[in-house]
Design a protein around this motif. Structure first.
Motif, short mmCIF file in Angstrom:
data_model
loop_
_atom_site.label_atom_id
_atom_site.label_comp_id
_atom_site.label_asym_id
_atom_site.label_seq_id
_atom_site.Cartn_x
_atom_site.Cartn_y
_atom_site.Cartn_z
N VAL A 210 0.86 -1.19 0.00
CA VAL A 210 0.00 0.00 0.00
C VAL A 210 0.89 1.24 0.00
CG1 VAL A 210 -1.84 1.26 1.19
CG2 VAL A 210 -1.77 -1.25 1.31
N SER A 231 -3.29 4.19 -2.36
CA SER A 231 -4.25 4.75 -1.42
C SER A 231 -4.49 6.24 -1.61
CB SER A 231 -3.77 4.49 0.02
OG SER A 231 -2.48 5.03 0.23
N THR A 234 -7.97 5.80 -3.25
CA THR A 234 -8.73 4.60 -2.88
C THR A 234 -8.66 4.40 -1.37
OG1 THR A 234 -8.16 3.55 -4.98
CG2 THR A 234 -8.91 2.10 -3.22
N ASP A 235 -9.75 3.98 -0.77
CA ASP A 235 -9.74 3.64 0.65
C ASP A 235 -8.95 2.35 0.82
OD1 ASP A 235 -10.23 2.70 3.21
OD2 ASP A 235 -12.34 3.29 3.21
N PRO A 236 -7.76 2.40 1.42
CA PRO A 236 -6.93 1.20 1.49
C PRO A 236 -7.53 0.10 2.36
CG PRO A 236 -5.98 2.94 2.83
CD PRO A 236 -7.12 3.56 2.06
N THR A 261 -1.91 6.28 8.97
CA THR A 261 -1.50 4.97 8.47
C THR A 261 -1.61 3.90 9.56
OG1 THR A 261 0.82 5.55 8.89
CG2 THR A 261 -0.02 5.85 6.65
N GLN A 264 -5.21 2.94 9.54
CA GLN A 264 -5.49 2.08 8.38
C GLN A 264 -5.05 0.65 8.68
OE1 GLN A 264 -3.34 4.09 5.29
NE2 GLN A 264 -4.87 5.71 5.06
#
Length: 362
Positions: A210, A231, A234-236, A261, A264
């Motif tokens: 990612v 990302s 885009t929604d990781p 992060t 995420q």
């Protein structure tokens, strides 16, 4: 006796580094003198230059190094002149409460050289991570010099001294990646790509890289990434879940070290999965996380310090994997440079243009 050698010094916070002549003493008890052949330019060196670690200027920078032993001090029995070594910034003392419990990778009293290296006017230098290897010679504690196979070229071998070991160990040692696991790694710089390589070598079934840079994502596939997620748009978390049948990964590794992060990574793992933070955050950063989410999701949240490695055990293994073609250390070497080019290398690193610039001194 002492030696006058060229070295890269940070004299004050935020100022460009300088190549100066410094004085390095002969090794005393428990110390070794090393002729540095190559040393990688790491983000930690930039943190030192900017005063983000501490304000003990002037700093002698550089710590991802390989070279040969020139001389050993009294009491050193497991190293000899001519030995080829990689330098480590952890040298377990063997006597603290952690070492005595059989956990030397958490040593609370890691060893460094007792004698200072100095400027020519006698001003003591603070060596980065207790090493200071942007220099033709450096003085370290004997436990910091780990013998490895001399067939490994120093430009690549030295990188396991910090960034590669940190990332690889975050996956293998801290995260405990095993056969069949699914893994996501956020951040595809040197540490992140080493985590990808470690996860792949450990037998992970799926390794998802990612990042916000397509160039870095393309490079991550070289180290074993099976899938990539940009990302930036885009929604990781959702993307990683889609790649894992909606469940999330077994191990999520944050190689960036920012609150966003980390979150995420926390939410892209499967139920009872593991989060590993190996990216170094700014000391001012704060994290907000609902405590009920920590409780209800189970699993583990871990920080990885130097990949929870034991250098004497892990460095030779990584070198053997490199020489057998399993670990692509050459892939981390973006360019080789001279001492005078370290400041320019910091700029390239900050822009994300290189994985590692490597200073060559031989």
């Amino acid at each position: 006796m002492s030696y006058e050698v060229r070295a890269v010094v940070a004299m004050k916070s935020g100022a460009p580094v300088e190549v100066q002549t410094i004085r390095v003493p002969d090794p005393g008890p428990g110390e070794v003198l090393v002729s540095v052949q190559a040393c990688g330019v790491c983000h930690t060196d930039l943190h030192y230059r900017e005063g983000a670690v501490n304000d003990e200027f002037p700093f002698l920078l550089g710590h991802e190094a390989a070279g040969t032993v020139d001389a050993v001090g009294e009491g050193v029995t497991d190293l000899a002149p001519g030995d080829y070594v990689v330098l480590a910034w952890r040298a377990p003392c063997g006597d603290c409460r952690s070492c005595r419990r059989g956990r030397p990778w958490y040593c609370f009293d890691s060893r460094n050289a007792a004698q200072p290296m100095t400027l020519l006017d006698g001003t003591p230098l603070s060596p980065a991570l207790g090493i200071g290897a942007f220099a033709e010679k450096t003085l370290v504690a004997a436990g910091q010099a780990v013998k490895v196979d001399p067939a490994a070229r120093p430009e690549a071998a030295g990188l396991i001294g910090c960034g590669v070991m940190a990332g690889y160990g975050a996956a293998v040692n801290t995260g405990g990646v095993s056969r069949g696991d699914t893994v996501a790694v956020i951040g595809c710089g040197g540490v992140g790509n080493a985590a990808i390589a470690g996860a792949s070598l450990a037998g992970a079934r799926r390794v998802i890289a990612v990042d916000i840079d397509d160039r870095k994502l393309d490079g991550a596939t070289r180290f074993g990434a099976t899938h990539t997620v940009n990302s930036r748009g885009t929604d990781p978390v959702e993307a990683v879940r889609e790649l894992t049948d909606g469940f999330g990964v077994d191990i999520a590794i944050d190689a960036v070290g920012r609150p966003e992060t980390f979150l995420q990574a926390f939410y892209m793992r499967d139920h009872a999965g593991t989060v590993v933070q190996v990216g170094v955050p700014d000391p001012q950063m704060k994290l907000e996380l609902p405590l009920i989410d920590v409780f209800s999701r189970g699993g583990a949240v871990k920080s990885s310090w130097y990949g929870d490695c034991l250098p004497s055990r892990d460095f030779p293994v990584l070198i053997d994997q490199f020489l057998s073609g399993k670990l692509d250390l050459n892939g981390f070497v973006s360019e080789t440079i001279a001492l005078e080019q370290v400041e320019a290398a910091f700029t390239k690193m900050h822009r994300g243009e290189v994985l590692r610039s490597v200073v060559v001194l031989r």
